[in-house]
Design an enzyme around this catalytic site. Structure first.
Site, PDB file in Angstrom:
ATOM      1  N   ARG A  41      -1.005 -62.721  15.583  1.00  0.00           N
ATOM      2  CA  ARG A  41      -1.851 -63.843  15.126  1.00  0.00           C
ATOM      3  C   ARG A  41      -0.993 -65.052  14.756  1.00  0.00           C
ATOM      4  O   ARG A  41      -1.351 -66.203  15.043  1.00  0.00           O
ATOM      5  CB  ARG A  41      -2.730 -63.388  13.955  1.00  0.00           C
ATOM      6  CG  ARG A  41      -3.891 -64.326  13.660  1.00  0.00           C
ATOM      7  CD  ARG A  41      -3.552 -65.384  12.633  1.00  0.00           C
ATOM      8  NE  ARG A  41      -3.016 -64.777  11.450  1.00  0.00           N
ATOM      9  CZ  ARG A  41      -1.983 -65.270  10.768  1.00  0.00           C
ATOM     10  NH1 ARG A  41      -1.371 -66.383  11.143  1.00  0.00           N
ATOM     11  NH2 ARG A  41      -1.535 -64.643   9.696  1.00  0.00           N
TER      12      ARG A  41
ATOM     13  N   GLU B 119       1.891 -70.895   4.716  1.00  0.00           N
ATOM     14  CA  GLU B 119       0.725 -71.793   4.821  1.00  0.00           C
ATOM     15  C   GLU B 119       0.196 -72.176   3.445  1.00  0.00           C
ATOM     16  O   GLU B 119      -1.004 -72.389   3.267  1.00  0.00           O
ATOM     17  CB  GLU B 119      -0.409 -71.128   5.616  1.00  0.00           C
ATOM     18  CG  GLU B 119      -0.029 -70.738   7.007  1.00  0.00           C
ATOM     19  CD  GLU B 119      -0.222 -71.854   7.993  1.00  0.00           C
ATOM     20  OE1 GLU B 119      -0.558 -72.965   7.573  1.00  0.00           O
ATOM     21  OE2 GLU B 119      -0.015 -71.596   9.190  1.00  0.00           O
ATOM     22  N   GLY B 120       1.091 -72.229   2.460  1.00  0.00           N
ATOM     23  CA  GLY B 120       0.697 -72.529   1.080  1.00  0.00           C
ATOM     24  C   GLY B 120       0.542 -71.233   0.323  1.00  0.00           C
ATOM     25  O   GLY B 120      -0.212 -70.346   0.740  1.00  0.00           O
TER      26      GLY B 120
END
Ligand code: TGC
Ligand code: FAD
Length: 388
Positions: free
Chosen positions: A93, A367-368
């Protein structure tokens, strides 16, 4: 055919096209990813041969218009694809998240027509693989303080600095790099493999995302052609807009990992006998399974609604942060609980659970981080930034 948990019949909210897209990716993951992924993760290597196949099944740039090699699908299709890929492994992914949301999307949204035509079809087909350079050794959660910068040298830009923890870096043909111009404004610039002074050292010895290639992007006086600057965006909102798309995909993706773990736990609990009975008959195990299914159901509804809002261009960055944070935490808790249901077998590579659990320890940071997304929600509620 595999039937994933769908307690609230969320499938009824999907179109036929959504279901066809999902089935195609699910079938590919069953055939090409699941049988091999544990070996690759154990050996800390990346199944590079899957890249072309991912291009063939439409995993790269599904929402990018067909003119540029994408499939022109909607945001829910993108989400469903991410779920199916992460059912296989977060590494798979991740490849698709980076390629789609962090490499193709900025070129599509902020690039020239020439840049779109040059890069997007190759990225969509998997002929080229891209990386996204925002994080630096000393600037992760606070990318606005980045040091990587470029100077205007008349007929080219001279790029210096470094990026760290970059997915796909060691295998990348090109990277979308965020760097400051001479005015200190964050700009996006495309760097290609082979440019002198550009190297991509591998990050070794990870205990998480072991089947994903991670590395650095190092720029030592790299001469970048002027035509490689993304002209249509200036400032930190450029990289953050790309992150909105990737974080949205992750909120869907981790559901795949969570469902794999939950499914393995249910099946094992029904088959495994202790004290003369299936362990599924013990209330403590039933509590675990019931809570897992409850959380999966809540997470499914959250992303479905977020997908509708994104299709209508109404999803806010703070709504995306809430979904990323909630769903990653949910998936990680489910992986940990499922691992316990399997007892010692839970740590074995014969089951996917431990691998998913370890992967999710990265997903909760990249991604944070979990904390940063909470503070974004806090800022949205109060109007007060905790970052200043
Ligand atoms: P702040 O002053 O709040 O904002 C700066 C400018 O950006 C705008 N903005 C956004 N725009 C679009 N989308 C968003 N989500 C946005 N958030 C903020 C904002 O309006 C402002 O615009 P303007 O026009 O006024 O200049 O920025 P700050 O410096 O205070 O930092 C804010 C913070 C902490 C929320 C942000 O920097 C952040 O999100 N930090 C986390 C960093 C991060 O997520 N890094 C991820 C790296 S990539 C990665 O991990 C890939 S892993 C991929 C994989 O393998 O799957
Ligand atoms: P730091 O920012 O140093 O944070 C450390 C801790 O402090 C965290 O718990 C954080 O929540 C907390 N913290 C920080 N600031 C605050 C605050 N203001 N208030 C409260 N707590 C705070 N980056 C890319 O650019 N491209 C990629 O492709 C990419 N891929 C990655 C792949 C993997 C496997 C991993 C692990 C990371 C990847 N990253 C990538 C980097 C990732 O985005 C960063 O790790 C992440 O943004 C956090 O930065 P950091 O690790 O420097 O942590």
């Amino acid at each position: 055919m595999y039937n994933p948990p769908d307690y609230y019949l969320v499938d009824e909210l999907l179109t036929d096209e959504h279901k066809i897209v999902r089935e195609a990716v699910r079938e590919w993951v069953e055939r090409s990813v699941k049988p091999i992924i544990d070996d690759y993760a154990q050996k800390h290597t990346y199944p590079v041969h899957l890249i072309k196949e991912m291009g063939e099944i439409g995993a790269f740039g599904p929402f990018i218009p067909e003119k540029y090699g994408g499939a022109g699908l909607d945001q829910i299709s993108y989400g469903l694809i991410m779920t199916e890929l992460e059912r296989g492994d977060s590494a798979i992914r991740s490849t698709a998240s980076v390629q789609t949301s962090l490499v193709m999307y900025p070129i599509y949204a902020f690039g020239t027509e020439e840049q779109r035509m040059k890069y997007l079809p190759k990225l969509a087909s998997g002929e080229w693989i891209g990386a996204y350079g925002l994080t630096e050794p000393n600037h992760g959660s606070d990318p606005g303080s980045m040091l990587t910068h470029f100077e205007d040298k008349g007929d080219h830009y001279l790029l210096n600095g470094s990026k760290m923890w970059i997915t796909n870096a060691p295998i990348a043909d090109m990277a979308v790099v965020w760097a400051k111009d001479e005015e200190g404004k964050v700009r996006g610039i495309i760097v290609e493999k082979g440019m002198e002074g550009f190297t991509t050292p591998v990050t070794e010895r990870k205990w998480s995302l072991r089947a994903s290639p991670t590395g650095e992007l190092v720029f030592d006086n790299v001469r970048v052609p002027k035509g490689n600057l993304l002209p249509n965006i200036k400032g930190l909102k450029g990289p953050l807009t790309c992150l909105n798309s990737a974080r949205y995909g992750i909120a869907w993706g981790v559901l795949g990992a969570a469902m794999e773990c939950y499914d393995a736990a249910v099946q094992y609990a029904l088959e495994r006998k202790q004290f003369g009975k299936p362990i599924a008959s013990f209330q403590l195990q039933q509590k675990k399974l019931a809570e897992m299914l409850t959380e999966i159901t809540k997470a499914q509804l959250l992303v479905w609604r977020l997908g509708v809002l994104r299709n209508e261009n109404r999803a806010t960055p703070a709504q995306i942060s809430m979904a990323k944070r909630n769903n990653v935490e949910t998936a990680l808790k489910i992986a940990r609980e499922s691992r316990q249901v399997l007892g010692a077998m839970g740590i074995s590579g014969d089951y996917p659970i431990m691998r998913h659990m370890m992967n999710l320890e990265s997903v909760i940071t990249y991604e944070g981080t979990h904390d940063i997304h909470l503070l974004i929600t806090g800022m949205d509620i109060t109007g007060i930034s905790a970052f200043e």
